[in-house]
Design a protein around this motif. Sequence first.
Motif, PDB file in Angstrom:
ATOM      1  N   LEU A  93      30.146  28.465 -17.717  1.00  0.00           N
ATOM      2  CA  LEU A  93      30.607  27.214 -17.128  1.00  0.00           C
ATOM      3  C   LEU A  93      30.146  26.013 -17.942  1.00  0.00           C
ATOM      4  O   LEU A  93      30.900  25.058 -18.148  1.00  0.00           O
ATOM      5  CB  LEU A  93      30.113  27.110 -15.688  1.00  0.00           C
ATOM      6  N   ALA A  94      28.902  26.069 -18.417  1.00  0.00           N
ATOM      7  CA  ALA A  94      28.377  24.964 -19.224  1.00  0.00           C
ATOM      8  C   ALA A  94      29.150  24.833 -20.532  1.00  0.00           C
ATOM      9  O   ALA A  94      29.430  23.717 -20.991  1.00  0.00           O
ATOM     10  CB  ALA A  94      26.891  25.184 -19.505  1.00  0.00           C
ATOM     11  N   ALA A  95      29.514  25.973 -21.134  1.00  0.00           N
ATOM     12  CA  ALA A  95      30.260  25.929 -22.397  1.00  0.00           C
ATOM     13  C   ALA A  95      31.621  25.277 -22.213  1.00  0.00           C
ATOM     14  O   ALA A  95      32.064  24.480 -23.049  1.00  0.00           O
ATOM     15  CB  ALA A  95      30.417  27.346 -22.947  1.00  0.00           C
ATOM     16  N   LEU A  96      32.293  25.582 -21.119  1.00  0.00           N
ATOM     17  CA  LEU A  96      33.589  24.956 -20.848  1.00  0.00           C
ATOM     18  C   LEU A  96      33.411  23.485 -20.461  1.00  0.00           C
ATOM     19  O   LEU A  96      34.197  22.621 -20.873  1.00  0.00           O
ATOM     20  CB  LEU A  96      34.321  25.704 -19.740  1.00  0.00           C
ATOM     21  N   ASN A  97      32.398  23.203 -19.682  1.00  0.00           N
ATOM     22  CA  ASN A  97      32.160  21.817 -19.264  1.00  0.00           C
ATOM     23  C   ASN A  97      31.845  20.921 -20.458  1.00  0.00           C
ATOM     24  O   ASN A  97      32.242  19.754 -20.488  1.00  0.00           O
ATOM     25  CB  ASN A  97      30.991  21.772 -18.275  1.00  0.00           C
ATOM     26  N   ASN A  98      31.137  21.462 -21.454  1.00  0.00           N
ATOM     27  CA  ASN A  98      30.717  20.692 -22.612  1.00  0.00           C
ATOM     28  C   ASN A  98      31.693  20.807 -23.777  1.00  0.00           C
ATOM     29  O   ASN A  98      31.394  20.319 -24.877  1.00  0.00           O
ATOM     30  CB  ASN A  98      29.326  21.138 -23.066  1.00  0.00           C
ATOM     31  N   LEU A  99      32.838  21.441 -23.564  1.00  0.00           N
ATOM     32  CA  LEU A  99      33.829  21.564 -24.627  1.00  0.00           C
ATOM     33  C   LEU A  99      34.182  20.176 -25.154  1.00  0.00           C
ATOM     34  O   LEU A  99      34.541  19.289 -24.367  1.00  0.00           O
ATOM     35  CB  LEU A  99      35.081  22.249 -24.059  1.00  0.00           C
ATOM     36  N   PRO A 100      34.082  19.952 -26.453  1.00  0.00           N
ATOM     37  CA  PRO A 100      34.337  18.602 -26.971  1.00  0.00           C
ATOM     38  C   PRO A 100      35.803  18.188 -26.921  1.00  0.00           C
ATOM     39  O   PRO A 100      36.106  16.998 -27.006  1.00  0.00           O
ATOM     40  CB  PRO A 100      33.829  18.682 -28.417  1.00  0.00           C
ATOM     41  N   GLU A 197      50.420  15.290 -19.842  1.00  0.00           N
ATOM     42  CA  GLU A 197      48.978  15.161 -20.073  1.00  0.00           C
ATOM     43  C   GLU A 197      48.626  15.489 -21.520  1.00  0.00           C
ATOM     44  O   GLU A 197      47.816  14.804 -22.154  1.00  0.00           O
ATOM     45  CB  GLU A 197      48.207  16.090 -19.130  1.00  0.00           C
ATOM     46  N   VAL A 198      49.236  16.544 -22.057  1.00  0.00           N
ATOM     47  CA  VAL A 198      48.976  16.935 -23.446  1.00  0.00           C
ATOM     48  C   VAL A 198      49.379  15.814 -24.403  1.00  0.00           C
ATOM     49  O   VAL A 198      48.617  15.440 -25.308  1.00  0.00           O
ATOM     50  CB  VAL A 198      49.740  18.241 -23.779  1.00  0.00           C
ATOM     51  N   LEU A 199      50.568  15.266 -24.214  1.00  0.00           N
ATOM     52  CA  LEU A 199      51.066  14.234 -25.120  1.00  0.00           C
ATOM     53  C   LEU A 199      50.205  12.981 -25.096  1.00  0.00           C
ATOM     54  O   LEU A 199      50.086  12.276 -26.112  1.00  0.00           O
ATOM     55  CB  LEU A 199      52.518  13.887 -24.775  1.00  0.00           C
ATOM     56  N   SER A 200      49.601  12.699 -23.933  1.00  0.00           N
ATOM     57  CA  SER A 200      48.749  11.515 -23.874  1.00  0.00           C
ATOM     58  C   SER A 200      47.555  11.652 -24.818  1.00  0.00           C
ATOM     59  O   SER A 200      47.145  10.672 -25.454  1.00  0.00           O
ATOM     60  CB  SER A 200      48.276  11.268 -22.439  1.00  0.00           C
ATOM     61  N   TYR A 201      47.024  12.864 -24.937  1.00  0.00           N
ATOM     62  CA  TYR A 201      45.914  13.087 -25.865  1.00  0.00           C
ATOM     63  C   TYR A 201      46.394  13.148 -27.313  1.00  0.00           C
ATOM     64  O   TYR A 201      45.699  12.677 -28.227  1.00  0.00           O
ATOM     65  CB  TYR A 201      45.173  14.373 -25.511  1.00  0.00           C
ATOM     66  N   LEU A 202      47.573  13.731 -27.539  1.00  0.00           N
ATOM     67  CA  LEU A 202      48.077  13.846 -28.908  1.00  0.00           C
ATOM     68  C   LEU A 202      48.453  12.496 -29.497  1.00  0.00           C
ATOM     69  O   LEU A 202      48.646  12.381 -30.712  1.00  0.00           O
ATOM     70  CB  LEU A 202      49.280  14.790 -28.945  1.00  0.00           C
ATOM     71  N   SER A 203      48.560  11.467 -28.678  1.00  0.00           N
ATOM     72  CA  SER A 203      48.861  10.131 -29.180  1.00  0.00           C
ATOM     73  C   SER A 203      47.598   9.369 -29.574  1.00  0.00           C
ATOM     74  O   SER A 203      47.683   8.235 -30.048  1.00  0.00           O
ATOM     75  CB  SER A 203      49.627   9.329 -28.121  1.00  0.00           C
ATOM     76  N   CYS A 204      46.454  10.003 -29.383  1.00  0.00           N
ATOM     77  CA  CYS A 204      45.161   9.340 -29.644  1.00  0.00           C
ATOM     78  C   CYS A 204      44.485   9.922 -30.884  1.00  0.00           C
ATOM     79  O   CYS A 204      44.744  11.067 -31.278  1.00  0.00           O
ATOM     80  CB  CYS A 204      44.236   9.510 -28.447  1.00  0.00           C
ATOM     81  N   ALA A 205      43.586   9.141 -31.470  1.00  0.00           N
ATOM     82  CA  ALA A 205      42.812   9.617 -32.613  1.00  0.00           C
ATOM     83  C   ALA A 205      41.902  10.762 -32.168  1.00  0.00           C
ATOM     84  O   ALA A 205      41.123  10.593 -31.225  1.00  0.00           O
ATOM     85  CB  ALA A 205      41.985   8.477 -33.188  1.00  0.00           C
ATOM     86  N   VAL A 209      38.811  10.738 -29.285  1.00  0.00           N
ATOM     87  CA  VAL A 209      38.867  11.493 -28.033  1.00  0.00           C
ATOM     88  C   VAL A 209      37.587  12.300 -27.849  1.00  0.00           C
ATOM     89  O   VAL A 209      36.988  12.303 -26.758  1.00  0.00           O
ATOM     90  CB  VAL A 209      40.106  12.417 -28.012  1.00  0.00           C
ATOM     91  N   VAL A 210      37.149  12.973 -28.898  1.00  0.00           N
ATOM     92  CA  VAL A 210      35.916  13.772 -28.833  1.00  0.00           C
ATOM     93  C   VAL A 210      34.732  12.892 -28.481  1.00  0.00           C
ATOM     94  O   VAL A 210      33.904  13.234 -27.618  1.00  0.00           O
ATOM     95  CB  VAL A 210      35.684  14.506 -30.169  1.00  0.00           C
ATOM     96  N   GLU A 211      34.621  11.737 -29.141  1.00  0.00           N
ATOM     97  CA  GLU A 211      33.475  10.874 -28.900  1.00  0.00           C
ATOM     98  C   GLU A 211      33.543  10.202 -27.530  1.00  0.00           C
ATOM     99  O   GLU A 211      32.504   9.965 -26.901  1.00  0.00           O
ATOM    100  CB  GLU A 211      33.378   9.825 -30.014  1.00  0.00           C
ATOM    101  N   ALA A 212      34.748   9.904 -27.057  1.00  0.00           N
ATOM    102  CA  ALA A 212      34.896   9.324 -25.719  1.00  0.00           C
ATOM    103  C   ALA A 212      34.445  10.323 -24.658  1.00  0.00           C
ATOM    104  O   ALA A 212      33.768   9.960 -23.687  1.00  0.00           O
ATOM    105  CB  ALA A 212      36.338   8.909 -25.483  1.00  0.00           C
ATOM    106  N   LYS A 213      34.829  11.596 -24.835  1.00  0.00           N
ATOM    107  CA  LYS A 213      34.409  12.614 -23.875  1.00  0.00           C
ATOM    108  C   LYS A 213      32.904  12.801 -23.910  1.00  0.00           C
ATOM    109  O   LYS A 213      32.258  12.962 -22.865  1.00  0.00           O
ATOM    110  CB  LYS A 213      35.138  13.931 -24.160  1.00  0.00           C
ATOM    111  N   ALA A 214      32.315  12.765 -25.109  1.00  0.00           N
ATOM    112  CA  ALA A 214      30.868  12.893 -25.224  1.00  0.00           C
ATOM    113  C   ALA A 214      30.161  11.730 -24.531  1.00  0.00           C
ATOM    114  O   ALA A 214      29.109  11.910 -23.896  1.00  0.00           O
ATOM    115  CB  ALA A 214      30.464  12.959 -26.695  1.00  0.00           C
ATOM    116  N   LEU A 215      30.730  10.535 -24.633  1.00  0.00           N
ATOM    117  CA  LEU A 215      30.128   9.357 -24.006  1.00  0.00           C
ATOM    118  C   LEU A 215      30.112   9.491 -22.491  1.00  0.00           C
ATOM    119  O   LEU A 215      29.135   9.096 -21.830  1.00  0.00           O
ATOM    120  CB  LEU A 215      30.890   8.100 -24.423  1.00  0.00           C
TER     121      LEU A 215
END
Length: 261
Positions: A93-100, A197-205, A209-215
Amino acid sequence: MTYQTIDLQTDARGVATLTLARPEKRNAISAQMIADLTDAATVLAADTAVRVVVLAALGDSFCAGGDLGWMRDQMVADGPTRAAEARKLAMMLAALNNLPKPLIGRVQGQAYGGGIGLMAVCDVVVGVEGARFGLTETRLGLIPATIGPYVIARMGAACARRVFASSRVFDAAQAVGLNLISQLVPADGLDAAIEVEVLSYLSCAPGAVVEAKALIRHLSPAPDAAQIEVSIAALVTRWESAECAEGLAAFFAKTRPSWVQ
């Protein structure tokens, strides 16, 4: 890579679909599925070509929760084995929760127990109308232990109190109100909603996205190591309880445990 209980495919856009593939068992979480999901999370985290991950499932059920055969095995295992198995579940669960990478839940059917935990570690969950959900562990003399930190983080304590201990089954609209599902759609609109939902992420750098999720993880009261250890210990304690022994025995014998009124 080939797995026994899941399927992992990535398209040319970098959209990975991680699919629970035990439809004959309602995608119940077995020891093998725990291992497969943990490995897949590691692979996805390291794959720079992957930009978005969709967590899906085969069959009519998203996930029925913990495999009862796996739980029954814990009843006859020794203490260190029980603790090791509880830790494997918690670390998956932690591995999925922390997926970048962004993790989108595609919930096409019912989810109970551990299935709720899988929904809770997703960033976005799109579910179908008519699906049913529940944290039903207490009916068996168990508790939603290792999934607890993620379920409470997703729902908030006030919402979690409504369903965490009562084993009450709730519908998809109530799941939205409990902050478990982000968007509710008809069954025939599920794939289109996932694509939005997928396309919304594919339109971003991708790096942003990775750093925003980490924040988010750093700034929010996310489950920490101490909470995870508490949840592991709580699960082992429940596995060793007389109530758990009675509850699982009653389930397999198709009888009622003594606490049912």
